[in-house]
Design an enzyme around this catalytic site. Structure first.
Site, mmCIF file in Angstrom:
data_model
loop_
_atom_site.group_PDB
_atom_site.id
_atom_site.type_symbol
_atom_site.label_atom_id
_atom_site.label_comp_id
_atom_site.label_asym_id
_atom_site.label_seq_id
_atom_site.Cartn_x
_atom_site.Cartn_y
_atom_site.Cartn_z
ATOM 1 N N CYS A 112 0.768 -1.722 -0.119
ATOM 2 C CA CYS A 112 0.506 0.258 -0.089
ATOM 3 C C CYS A 112 0.706 1.856 -0.087
ATOM 4 C CB CYS A 112 -0.791 -0.089 1.060
ATOM 5 S SG CYS A 112 -2.420 1.375 0.966
ATOM 6 N N HIS A 113 0.376 2.079 1.003
ATOM 7 C CA HIS A 113 1.590 3.299 1.300
ATOM 8 C C HIS A 113 3.215 3.397 2.165
ATOM 9 C CE1 HIS A 113 -2.122 5.270 1.005
ATOM 10 N NE2 HIS A 113 -1.677 6.675 0.422
#
Length: 184
Positions: A112-113
């Protein structure tokens, strides 16, 4: 698949996406690995707040602080997404820790991030990876090659886009660790 006793550092700060820590940790532990929560500051020893989408999620406590550990203490690194990567990415200890894993060519599992931490650690140039769609430009600007795929493997890195990709991500990280144990 046999990954008994493999030691995994899960590097998390406030705002980690619950499913991106809890589900890979469960898969790793069920396969025999030991997952250690590594926090950034003393407060993390009391509570690291998770989130589930926009809602409050589970909290965890750091078992180790990043300043007190090195890549030599672990076999692999897990970096979940959410807001956590943005909160921890400027820490010099976090950057040192990530660089140590990368230089040692130890597996890094980032979702994800999470690639924001790789970007701030200046290890992305020339690598192929994925992450949450909104950070694709950040990956490219750091010299990485962004791929919009559920799981991207590049050497010791396994990256994934979002919580929907977790089943494929989990399979890939277990296979990567098991391959390390395979006879040559």
């Amino acid at each position: 698949m046999e990954i008994e006793g493999k030691r995994i550092a899960a590097l998390v700060g406030d705002g980690f996406e619950e499913s991106e820590l809890i589900e890979p940790r469960r898969a790793l532990e069920e396969a025999g690995a030991v997952v250690t929560i590594v926090g950034v500051d003393d407060r993390a020893l009391q509570k690291i707040r998770g989130k589930r989408g926009l809602d409050e999620g589970v909290s965890v406590k750091a078992e180790e602080l990043v300043a007190d550990v090195t890549a030599d203490d672990f076999d692999a690194l897990l970096i979940p997404g959410g807001q956590s990567p943005d909160h921890i990415r400027t820490s010099k200890d976090v950057q040192r820790f990530v660089k140590e894993f990368d230089q040692a060519k130890k597996p890094m599992f980032v979702i994800c991030h999470g690639p924001q931490v790789l970007i701030s650690s200046q290890v992305v140039r020339g690598r192929t990876l994925t992450g949450y769609a909104s950070i694709a430009d950040d990956i490219r600007n750091a010299g990485g090659l962004y791929r919009d795929q559920p799981v991207v493997q590049d050497g010791n890195w396994i990256t994934s886009r979002n919580p929907h990709d977790i089943p494929l991500f989990n399979r890939a990280i277990i296979e990567k660790l098991a391959a390390q144990n395979a006879p040559v």
